[in-house]
Design an enzyme around this catalytic site. Sequence first.
Site, PDB file in Angstrom:
ATOM      1  N   TYR A  10      -3.890 -47.566 -29.328  1.00 53.75           N
ATOM      2  CA  TYR A  10      -4.685 -46.909 -30.372  1.00 53.75           C
ATOM      3  C   TYR A  10      -5.730 -47.884 -30.912  1.00 53.75           C
ATOM      4  CZ  TYR A  10      -6.005 -44.515 -34.653  1.00 53.75           C
ATOM      5  OH  TYR A  10      -6.737 -43.916 -35.656  1.00 53.75           O
ATOM      6  N   SER A  61     -11.659 -46.605 -36.625  1.00 55.24           N
ATOM      7  CA  SER A  61     -10.581 -46.970 -37.545  1.00 55.24           C
ATOM      8  C   SER A  61     -10.724 -48.432 -37.931  1.00 55.24           C
ATOM      9  CB  SER A  61      -9.235 -46.750 -36.849  1.00 55.24           C
ATOM     10  OG  SER A  61      -8.172 -47.332 -37.570  1.00 55.24           O
TER      11      SER A  61
END
Length: 249
Positions: free
Chosen positions: A150, A137
């Site tokens: 995350y 990401s």
Amino acid sequence: MDTTGNTVFIAGGTRGIGLALARRFREAGNTVIIGGRREEALDQLAAEYGFDTVTVDVTDLDSVLTSRDRVVSAHPEVNVLVAMAGIMVAEYVKKPDFLEAAERTVETNILGTLRLIAAFTEHLQTRPDSTIITVSSGLAHTPLGITPSYNGSKAFIHLFSETIRLQLADTSIKVVELCAPALRTELMPGGSQVEGFYPLESYIEDTWAILSEQPDVTEVIIDRVKPLRLSEVENRYAATVEMLNSHVH
């Protein structure tokens, strides 16, 4: 990697990026097997798209190994593993209960990916042209303040991908990392309705164009994710962090 003629196993293939990738791979003439925890969802997708399916829970090593055995037995030619496993949860470290969410994130995003790679790497080395695809990401490089675990999990996936690529350089296995932007999916509740997020279909087409046109690509960085992915490289990290978090309270 060659984008046609493969047999592809996508863990976490019942929704979001996984399902969209599965559909795109199948449209391009690949055989696709999708994995997931919910048999009902798998059955529905098999009926709708013609995927082969296997139940798998990436938080359970025995489940991962059983799914590997089923996939390899039914499809010994499998040569592409999409080792994606992801949850995204808001956490607040000032409160002690953040640890539960953090542990779930590590268990799924990091250990789930590692279990899949560990399970399939020996087999993939027997195939003449094979690929491990990981999914990171832009938040691995520019953090969103409400999702520390995350962000960290995706930073791990990025560096792990870079490192195993070095170790596998003398094998038949390529390692390709997809660096995803914020997408209109339900990775976090309501995310599919956020207009500022990038449409999933557009992301898949952008990604597919790079994979098709650059067969030796190692990290797929579409234009939409470059502001986050390259913020530190381009010496605008602090400003990008401030911009990214300006709307978060």
